[in-house]
Scaffold this active site. Structure first.
Site, mmCIF file in Angstrom:
data_model
loop_
_atom_site.group_PDB
_atom_site.id
_atom_site.type_symbol
_atom_site.label_atom_id
_atom_site.label_comp_id
_atom_site.label_asym_id
_atom_site.label_seq_id
_atom_site.Cartn_x
_atom_site.Cartn_y
_atom_site.Cartn_z
ATOM 1 N N HIS A 10 36.991 40.490 48.153
ATOM 2 C CA HIS A 10 37.672 39.950 46.972
ATOM 3 C C HIS A 10 38.701 38.892 47.361
ATOM 4 C CE1 HIS A 10 41.519 41.932 47.766
ATOM 5 N NE2 HIS A 10 40.820 42.996 48.131
ATOM 6 N N ARG A 61 40.487 43.925 41.390
ATOM 7 C CA ARG A 61 40.427 42.704 42.185
ATOM 8 C C ARG A 61 39.004 42.388 42.642
ATOM 9 N NH1 ARG A 61 43.049 46.859 44.755
ATOM 10 N NH2 ARG A 61 42.640 47.311 46.968
ATOM 11 N N GLU A 88 38.435 50.059 48.387
ATOM 12 C CA GLU A 88 39.178 49.846 49.626
ATOM 13 C C GLU A 88 39.495 51.180 50.292
ATOM 14 O OE1 GLU A 88 39.902 48.579 52.296
ATOM 15 O OE2 GLU A 88 41.163 46.842 51.798
ATOM 16 N N HIS A 183 35.864 45.149 49.533
ATOM 17 C CA HIS A 183 37.211 45.088 50.108
ATOM 18 C C HIS A 183 37.139 44.984 51.627
ATOM 19 C CE1 HIS A 183 38.844 46.390 46.169
ATOM 20 N NE2 HIS A 183 37.655 46.981 46.104
#
Length: 250
Positions: A10, A61, A88, A183
């Site tokens: 991202h 995100r 993440e 991520h």
């Protein structure tokens, strides 16, 4: 023949700018991060890569990055599958804390151990901590004991691997082009798998934000080649920016 695969980390988030531990906290992209997402889509066009299926996490995100990319590509109609398994790495009790202040409190060496070792996780959240993912409705229906309260990179790989095997690998094997927007650490885990990296090698790996990483395969999903897409100098600059950020308390 298998399809092609593209990973995109991202774009820059607002907490990147504020020097805060993020993990599973749902922060948005910065204006720069939005432009990184659009630029990533333009690189896919230049490379002739046309995604047929998209996977992303359930964090804003990553979702916004894939949305901006598909908008730029005029492919908003493509099927998108979201999963918490692509989130993440969970940074436990460090989430939301200022990175520099955390280093002052615990020492730079300890913070770097939490961040950059393969199998050492940060201090966990208490099970009743309101920041624990079991209190977030997006994880409703998932066994609360399956949701992490902290993770090492090794834990992140163990969480991502079943999703790769059951959801991402099959369409690739069937010849479909796949885009994964996720991520830094969930993608590092997948790169470790695909590139057969050692534990020492993967902890040194930094993936720049918003730079597509293209994989090509021989059957059955044996990595034939991989490369970042874009201007070589811009890619070097993005990679250097990530390395400099990694050298700071995080």
């Amino acid at each position: 023949m298998p399809g092609q695969l593209v990973f995109v980390r991202h774009g820059q988030s607002v907490w990147n700018l504020e020097n805060l531990f993020t993990g599973w906290i749902d922060v948005d992209l910065s204006p720069q991060g939005c432009e990184e997402a659009r630029a990533a889509a333009r690189e896919l066009v230049r490379a002739g890569f046309v995604p047929e299926l998209v996977f992303t996490s359930v964090l804003k995100r990553a979702i916004r990055t894939q949305w901006l990319m598909l908008e730029e590509l005029d492919l908003l109609w493509l099927p998108v599958e979201r999963s918490w398994r692509l989130n993440e790495r969970h940074y436990g009790a460090l989430q939301g804390l200022n990175k520099a202040q955390t280093a002052e409190r615990h020492g730079q060496a300890q913070v770097q151990l939490w961040r950059r070792s393969y199998d050492v996780a940060p201090p966990p959240l208490d099970f009743d901590d309101p920041r624990h993912p079991r209190f977030d409705r997006r994880y409703a229906g998932i066994d609360a004991h399956e949701l992490p309260s902290t993770e090492s990179l090794e834990d992140t790989l163990a969480r991502v691997l079943p999703y790769w095997e059951r959801h991402i690998a099959p369409p690739l094997t069937a010849g479909r082009n796949v885009l994964v927007v996720a991520h830094g650490n969930s993608l590092r885990a997948l790169v470790k798998l695909l590139d057969a990296l050692s534990e020492r090698e993967v902890v040194q790996l930094d993936i720049p934000t918003g730079v597509p990483l293209l994989y090509e395969f021989d059957a059955p999903l044996r990595r034939r080649a991989s490369r970042y897409l874009g201007d070589a100098e811009a890619i070097r600059a993005a990679a250097e920016a990530v390395k400099l950020q990694s050298a700071k308390p995080r």
